[in-house]
Design a protein around this motif. Sequence first.
Motif, mmCIF file in Angstrom:
data_model
loop_
_atom_site.group_PDB
_atom_site.id
_atom_site.type_symbol
_atom_site.label_atom_id
_atom_site.label_comp_id
_atom_site.label_asym_id
_atom_site.label_seq_id
_atom_site.Cartn_x
_atom_site.Cartn_y
_atom_site.Cartn_z
ATOM 1 N N ASP A 151 31.325 -7.464 26.138
ATOM 2 C CA ASP A 151 32.098 -8.250 27.115
ATOM 3 C C ASP A 151 33.383 -8.783 26.490
ATOM 4 O O ASP A 151 33.666 -8.561 25.296
ATOM 5 N N GLU A 152 34.147 -9.495 27.300
ATOM 6 C CA GLU A 152 35.466 -9.966 26.841
ATOM 7 C C GLU A 152 35.377 -10.985 25.715
ATOM 8 O O GLU A 152 36.355 -11.231 24.994
ATOM 9 N N ASP A 153 34.178 -11.579 25.518
ATOM 10 C CA ASP A 153 33.990 -12.549 24.426
ATOM 11 C C ASP A 153 33.414 -11.904 23.171
ATOM 12 O O ASP A 153 33.055 -12.606 22.211
ATOM 13 N N GLY A 154 33.305 -10.569 23.192
ATOM 14 C CA GLY A 154 32.799 -9.869 22.017
ATOM 15 C C GLY A 154 31.283 -9.839 21.914
ATOM 16 O O GLY A 154 30.733 -9.475 20.866
ATOM 17 N N ARG A 155 30.587 -10.207 22.981
ATOM 18 C CA ARG A 155 29.118 -10.190 22.957
ATOM 19 C C ARG A 155 28.589 -8.883 23.555
ATOM 20 O O ARG A 155 29.159 -8.350 24.506
ATOM 21 N N GLY A 156 27.515 -8.387 22.978
ATOM 22 C CA GLY A 156 26.923 -7.159 23.484
ATOM 23 C C GLY A 156 26.199 -7.396 24.799
ATOM 24 O O GLY A 156 25.568 -8.439 24.994
ATOM 25 N N TYR A 157 26.292 -6.420 25.709
ATOM 26 C CA TYR A 157 25.578 -6.531 26.979
ATOM 27 C C TYR A 157 24.072 -6.396 26.745
ATOM 28 O O TYR A 157 23.614 -5.580 25.930
ATOM 29 N N ILE A 158 23.306 -7.202 27.475
ATOM 30 C CA ILE A 158 21.848 -7.074 27.498
ATOM 31 C C ILE A 158 21.492 -6.319 28.766
ATOM 32 O O ILE A 158 21.628 -6.836 29.875
ATOM 33 N N ASN A 159 21.079 -5.070 28.604
ATOM 34 C CA ASN A 159 20.732 -4.213 29.737
ATOM 35 C C ASN A 159 19.240 -4.342 30.019
ATOM 36 O O ASN A 159 18.410 -4.002 29.164
ATOM 37 N N ILE A 160 18.896 -4.822 31.195
ATOM 38 C CA ILE A 160 17.491 -5.066 31.545
ATOM 39 C C ILE A 160 17.057 -4.046 32.594
ATOM 40 O O ILE A 160 17.618 -4.003 33.691
ATOM 41 N N ILE A 161 16.062 -3.224 32.250
ATOM 42 C CA ILE A 161 15.539 -2.247 33.212
ATOM 43 C C ILE A 161 14.345 -2.867 33.934
ATOM 44 O O ILE A 161 13.332 -3.193 33.313
ATOM 45 N N ARG A 162 14.476 -3.018 35.241
ATOM 46 C CA ARG A 162 13.385 -3.602 36.043
ATOM 47 C C ARG A 162 12.295 -2.539 36.255
ATOM 48 O O ARG A 162 12.518 -1.525 36.898
ATOM 49 N N GLN A 206 26.383 6.005 26.936
ATOM 50 C CA GLN A 206 27.480 5.213 26.351
ATOM 51 C C GLN A 206 27.682 3.901 27.106
ATOM 52 O O GLN A 206 28.213 2.934 26.551
ATOM 53 N N ASP A 207 27.241 3.873 28.367
ATOM 54 C CA ASP A 207 27.365 2.633 29.147
ATOM 55 C C ASP A 207 26.379 1.560 28.699
ATOM 56 O O ASP A 207 26.431 0.421 29.183
ATOM 57 N N LEU A 208 25.463 1.913 27.797
ATOM 58 C CA LEU A 208 24.574 0.905 27.214
ATOM 59 C C LEU A 208 25.243 0.149 26.070
ATOM 60 O O LEU A 208 24.709 -0.843 25.589
ATOM 61 N N LEU A 209 26.413 0.622 25.638
ATOM 62 C CA LEU A 209 27.062 0.071 24.445
ATOM 63 C C LEU A 209 28.215 -0.865 24.769
ATOM 64 O O LEU A 209 29.055 -1.143 23.911
ATOM 65 N N ARG A 210 28.253 -1.376 25.981
ATOM 66 C CA ARG A 210 29.410 -2.184 26.386
ATOM 67 C C ARG A 210 29.404 -3.570 25.723
ATOM 68 O O ARG A 210 28.355 -4.158 25.482
#
Length: 514
Positions: free
Chosen positions: A237-248, A231-235
């Motif tokens: 931000d305060e501007d309504g933009r989806g987080y881009i989760n980058i796995i190194r 569920q932490d992949l679905l965050r």
Amino acid sequence: MSNKEAFSKYINDGNMTKGDFIPIGAAMLDGETITGAHVKIPLKTLNRHGLIAGATGTGKTKSLQVLAENLSDKGIPVLLMDIKGDLSGLAEPSPGHPKIDERMEKIGLPFEPKRFPVEVLTLSEQDGVRLRATVSEFGPILLSRILDLSEAQSGIVAVIFKYCDDNKMPLLDLKDFKKILQYATQEGKDEFEDDYGRISTASTGAILRKVVELEQQGADLFFGETSFDTQDLLRIDEDGRGYINIIRLTDIQDRPKLFSTFMLSLLAEIYSTFPEQGDSDRPELVLFIDEAHLIFNEASKALINQIESIVKLIRSKGVGLYFVTQNPTDVPEAVLSQLGLKIQHALRAFTANDRKAIKLTAQNYPNSEYYNTEDVLTSLGIGEALVSALDEKGRPTPLAATMMRAPMSRMDVLTDSELSALLSKSKLVKKYNEEIDRESAYEMLNEKIEKAEAEEAKEKARQEQEALKKAESKYRTTTTSRRRSSAMNPVVKVLTSATFIRSVFGILTKVMKK
């Protein structure tokens, strides 16, 4: 109407959409960009999966970056597998360049440099939010497929999990699993045989070797707590933009087993925890798997079957999967047939096999009266691609050689100081980077073995004490018996009688008087 005008109308009519969409570039005809003939991807069909392919240096990563940026802007979270280490620049705005301005002018779209909300994740000891999962969360079926076990060995793994469930022993990491494997054929052999049947030492040995092989690729860092909550992949931000989760993943290119393990566990967890979304207007999450051949090249048949099943089913959860690789033939046919969006950058024909691959690739695209697909595939320039998507009714859009728009974020990596600053602000680092090693099967079995050994030693001491008491009792009985036997002897009776003693003393007295 000129040929260009007819082509522009053909592209715009074919890309007409009532819902929200992402414009990824403008169509090209005879090597010329047709300004305003925009190639669009409807959000409604982004959960139908896709492919970004092309030779090295043709612009695959930039196409991935463009899609990720626009999805984020639409409030859709993204997960990226960063194998080459060149995607962290999404966290900083593009510095701009005259060539970018020229490209965007040809396409007919505005250009606005932007930074995007980014979370950096890691499977290894690199800096970032640690991704972990427990062995219990994998379950016996998935773990058996990862380890490429036989049917008999998979049955043993199922018994191991059942024993741990019955005895409330958490299987958290690989040392837990190895310990229970050893226990099943050594200290706990009788217990297992009574309740679950005989377990072969040869089979547990083979399973143990597969586990050690997985450990050597770094899986001991992945298995454990705290487990990552998808569920932490679905965050947002305060501007309504989806987080881009980058796995190194730059340090696991030579460890495809670990990569496959992680990918399959992640997809299985997403599928099991995300609610059914049905036919919605936008995806819930979009995953981009760079260097996708790493998943399939070393995967067993069982593992590939599992991936194929998840690809077919996971779109109902509102999740889109996008494979990024050099050649479409890197992806199994069963998976390739499920992919709605195809962005094909240039392919190079250096050998006969290359030419065969190009011919096969061309056959994956709709026929077009404007293009000879095989010729276009080898003549595309950097940042250009053949694009075929699905419209809102699930039909293929017109095939278009497309000049792709430029990324709005930096087309380069973050510096060490920029990465440190990004991680220092992360809420997930604080949540997941503390390593926990609570009591689990390893500790519980060790305690059980120690108790059994203590009980065994105590029982042995008791038996020895009883044996000693028996020996002493026997000795006393023998001595008493001998005494009684002597007392019953007639000679002894006469010699020890009072009359005999008095007679002896009387004789002695008379002799002394004389």
